[in-house]
Structures are given as structure tokens and as C-alpha cells.
Design an enzyme around this catalytic site. Structure first.
Site, PDB file in Angstrom:
ATOM      1  N   ARG A  79       0.119  -2.455 -16.767  1.00  0.00           N
ATOM      2  CA  ARG A  79       1.280  -3.598 -16.339  1.00  0.00           C
ATOM      3  C   ARG A  79       0.105  -4.875 -16.892  1.00  0.00           C
ATOM      4  NH1 ARG A  79       3.887  -6.519 -11.545  1.00  0.00           N
ATOM      5  NH2 ARG A  79       5.243  -8.346 -13.304  1.00  0.00           N
ATOM      6  N   SER A  93       6.809 -16.699   0.203  1.00  0.00           N
ATOM      7  CA  SER A  93       6.656 -15.089   1.437  1.00  0.00           C
ATOM      8  C   SER A  93       6.146 -15.485   1.836  1.00  0.00           C
ATOM      9  CB  SER A  93       8.196 -13.734   0.563  1.00  0.00           C
ATOM     10  OG  SER A  93       8.603 -13.756   1.327  1.00  0.00           O
ATOM     11  N   GLY A  98       3.296 -13.536   5.537  1.00  0.00           N
ATOM     12  CA  GLY A  98       1.452 -12.879   5.564  1.00  0.00           C
ATOM     13  C   GLY A  98       2.312 -11.698   4.201  1.00  0.00           C
ATOM     14  N   GLN A 101       3.058  -5.298   3.704  1.00  0.00           N
ATOM     15  CA  GLN A 101       1.921  -3.970   2.841  1.00  0.00           C
ATOM     16  C   GLN A 101       0.337  -4.060   2.062  1.00  0.00           C
ATOM     17  OE1 GLN A 101       4.963  -2.694  -0.079  1.00  0.00           O
ATOM     18  NE2 GLN A 101       6.367  -2.414   0.694  1.00  0.00           N
ATOM     19  N   GLY A 117      -0.228  -2.675  -6.251  1.00  0.00           N
ATOM     20  CA  GLY A 117      -0.127  -4.321  -5.759  1.00  0.00           C
ATOM     21  C   GLY A 117      -1.204  -5.349  -5.939  1.00  0.00           C
ATOM     22  N   GLU A 118      -1.114  -5.092  -7.277  1.00  0.00           N
ATOM     23  CA  GLU A 118      -1.761  -6.304  -8.724  1.00  0.00           C
ATOM     24  C   GLU A 118      -0.645  -8.091  -8.120  1.00  0.00           C
ATOM     25  OE1 GLU A 118      -3.252  -7.643 -12.092  1.00  0.00           O
ATOM     26  OE2 GLU A 118      -3.358  -6.111 -12.122  1.00  0.00           O
ATOM     27  N   ARG A 119       0.600  -7.256  -7.730  1.00  0.00           N
ATOM     28  CA  ARG A 119       1.548  -8.487  -8.025  1.00  0.00           C
ATOM     29  C   ARG A 119       1.073  -9.136  -6.353  1.00  0.00           C
ATOM     30  NH1 ARG A 119       6.686  -8.676  -5.645  1.00  0.00           N
ATOM     31  NH2 ARG A 119       7.651 -10.862  -7.106  1.00  0.00           N
ATOM     32  N   GLU A 151       4.521   3.241  -9.964  1.00  0.00           N
ATOM     33  CA  GLU A 151       4.789   1.972  -9.023  1.00  0.00           C
ATOM     34  C   GLU A 151       5.094   0.754  -9.726  1.00  0.00           C
ATOM     35  OE1 GLU A 151       2.219  -1.413  -6.095  1.00  0.00           O
ATOM     36  OE2 GLU A 151       1.760  -0.667  -8.142  1.00  0.00           O
ATOM     37  N   ARG A 155       9.188  -0.957  -9.917  1.00  0.00           N
ATOM     38  CA  ARG A 155      10.016  -2.043  -9.612  1.00  0.00           C
ATOM     39  C   ARG A 155      10.290  -2.658 -11.027  1.00  0.00           C
ATOM     40  NH1 ARG A 155       7.653  -3.552  -5.163  1.00  0.00           N
ATOM     41  NH2 ARG A 155       5.632  -3.037  -3.844  1.00  0.00           N
TER      42      ARG A 155
END
Length: 323
Positions: A79, A93, A98, A101, A117-119, A151, A155
């Protein structure tokens, strides 16, 4: 954005079916701290099974809180594009709840490299967080690519070109076959093949697809044209005239039709020149292709082409305004 695609629910289990994913576990802050990170044991209940106490990747249910400055993205992850509005929404959010995940990371000694989890990492930075939860795990280079790809596909975060490039990398660098890739990402082999065909488009057309100036449906229609300059010309026409996919397919079909063999003219070259001039004049008035078909005794017919319902209505309006 389209709805979730079927068959992707397996996620990381497609790579590690014997275990469950650790990146779905929530994080509790710990009391054991070091200079750079805090080990955070996860809370479990009495009825938690032994299986659920293991992560998908072989670790116990623990995460660490580390400085966000010590975490960096993987430059080779599929990505490349991130929706700024969606990141801002996620950051709001995160400010309130916090990071629920933990990120999946690899320990590179000097820093932690993001596997998944870069986003969340980007949104956490926007939210002003100084620390972030992570789970550390080592993977092979191929596994890193596969996990990032899975991943992002789950998403629906990858644009069509990024997805195609990720498939190509799995084939070129790790010698996977298309059916093996399809199995890993939970898609059909045909879907993987069609995705990779988009890389045959010119770079300009690929960028238009990334920028959402055209859709993947438009892009697949353009693929029938091998000439890169013609691809770009069609893509600009699609964008400028807001052509539908069906209209694009019809346009490409006309371009691929072999030219009709010119019939020997029954008329003199002087007459030909006059009628060609009349055709050009009518084309400039109509804004579309016009042909005059001559017959004997000064008879004939005029053929006016249109390529969409809107264009037909425009031509009719033109006639009515003349009347």
C-alpha cells in the site's frame, strides 16, 4: 467503496492456519517498564482456552508499549496511497479510545518495522500519541509481503494498481504461481490474473486509475488496445466525457474493427473533393462523425454517428434549434 469481498475472512489464518491472530487482541497497560518499551501482559478470563492464549504467530498473549518514534513503516509494503480524511477520522477515534489493536512489527534492533497496521500508526501520529502498542514477530521476506497484502485486501485499502504490483512481486521475487497467490489471499485465480493485466496499461493510465479518474472496469476495456498512446487518449476521453464502462467498450470495439475496403469511386475527383468538404463542414456543425453516401442522379443519404444516449439527445437538440 464496494462491499467486502467474499472469501477473505480467513486473513492471516491463510498463512498460519494452526493459530489465531494476535493483532485482534486489545491491550492493557503494564507495570513492567524498560527504558524504551513496556511489556504488557494481556488480561484473560478463567474460561479462556489454551488455543486463544496463543497468537496466530506463535507468541503468548502479550504486547509491548513502545515509543511511536521507534516504529517505522515497511517501504516495500504494497500500500502506497492513504485516504487523508479516513486517517483523520481514525485519529479522532484514537484520541478518545486509544489504539485498541496492537501493530504487528519486526524488531530491526535500531527500530521496529511495521508488518501490519501502518494505517493505525499514521493515525496515532496524527492524534499526537507518544507511545503505541505492538506485538513483535519475525517473518521471512515472503511472509511479510503476503501478510501486508492479505491485511490490505481484507480492508480493501489497496487500489487496483497496488494490488497488481503486490501479486507481481510475489511471482517475480518468490516464484509463486497465480493459483498459489489466489489461495493465500482468498480470491479466484481469474481475479488475480485480471488484476495483474492492469500492469499492461501505460504508466499514465495506471496513475489515472490510482487517482480514480477512471475505474478498473474502464481500465480493463482499454487493455484491448496495445498502443500506449492510444490507451492514454481513450482514458482522457473517458474522463473528459464521463463515459460509462459500456460506452468505453463500444468505443474500443469500433477502434479495433478493421477498416472497410474502400470502394472505387463512381464519381470524378472533383465531385469527391466537394462531398468531402461537405462532410467536414457537417462534422464541425454536428460535433461527430458524418458520412455522405452518394447514389446516381444526385441522390444519396447522410449518416450521422453518435456514441451515447446523451450525444443523441444533443444532436436532436441541435436539429430542433435549427428548425
Amino acid at each position: 467503496m464496494a462491499g467486502r469481498k467474499n472469501g477473505l475472512g480467513r486473513g492471516l489464518d491463510a498463512l498460519f492456519p494452526e493459530k489465531k491472530s494476535a493483532v485482534k487482541e486489545s491491550v492493557k497497560k503494564a507495570t513492567v517498564k524498560t527504558e524504551n518499551k513496556t511489556v504488557v501482559p494481556e488480561k484473560t478470563t478463567d474460561d479462556t482456552t489454551e488455543e486463544s492464549n496463543r497468537s496466530t504467530i506463535g507468541h503468548k498473549k502479550t504486547a509491548m508499549i513502545v515509543k511511536i518514534s521507534s516504529v517505522e513503516p515497511n517501504v516495500n509494503q504494497p500500500r502506497k496511497q492513504f485516504d487523508e480524511d479516513a486517517l483523520l477520522e481514525l485519529s479522532e477515534s484514537i484520541k478518545q479510545y486509544g489504539v485498541l489493536q496492537p501493530l504487528l512489527v519486526s524488531d530491526k534492533k535500531d527500530y521496529y518495522e511495521i508488518i501490519a497496521g501502518e494505517r493505525r500508526w499514521r493515525a496515532a501520529k496524527l492524534a499526537g500519541l507518544k507511545e503505541i502498542p505492538v506485538i513483535v514477530k519475525e517473518f521471512s521476506e515472503q511472509e511479510l509481503v503476503e501478510i501486508s497484502l492479505i491485511e490490505n485486501i481484507q480492508r480493501e485499502d489497496l487500489n487496483p494498481v497496488e494490488e497488481a504490483m503486490a501479486y507481481k512481486r510475489l511471482i517475480d521475487e518468490f516464484h509463486l504461481k497465480q493459483d498459489e497467490i489466489a489461495e493465500r489471499v482468498g480470491k479466484s485465480r481469474t481475479a488475480v490474473t485480471n488484476a495483474m493485466r492492469l500492469l499492461k496499461l501505460s504508466e499514465k493510465v495506471q496513475q489515472m486509475l490510482i487517482d480514480e479518474m477512471i475505474t478498473a472496469g474502464h481500465a480493463r476495456a482499454i487493455l484491448s488496445i496495445a498502443d500506449k498512446e492510444k490507451q492514454e487518449s481513450i482514458a482522457m476521453k473517458i474522463f473528459d466525457e464521463k463515459l460509462s464502462v459500456r460506452e468505453t467498450e463500444a468505443l474500443v470495439k469500433r477502434m479495433l474493427e478493421p477498416p472497410k475496403t474502400a470502394k472505387k469511386s463512381k464519381f470524378s475527383s472533383a465531385e469527391d473533393a466537394i462531398y468531402e468538404s461537405l462532410e467536414e463542414k457537417m462534422k464541425s456543425i454536428m460535433g461527430t462523425r458524418v458520412q455522405i453516401h452518394r447514389k446516381k442522379n444526385d441522390k444519396g443519404k447522410i449518416e450521422i454517428e453518435y456514441y451515447s444516449k446523451d450525444e443523441l439527445e444533443r444532436i436532436i437538440d441541435l436539429f430542433e434549434s435549427i428548425g
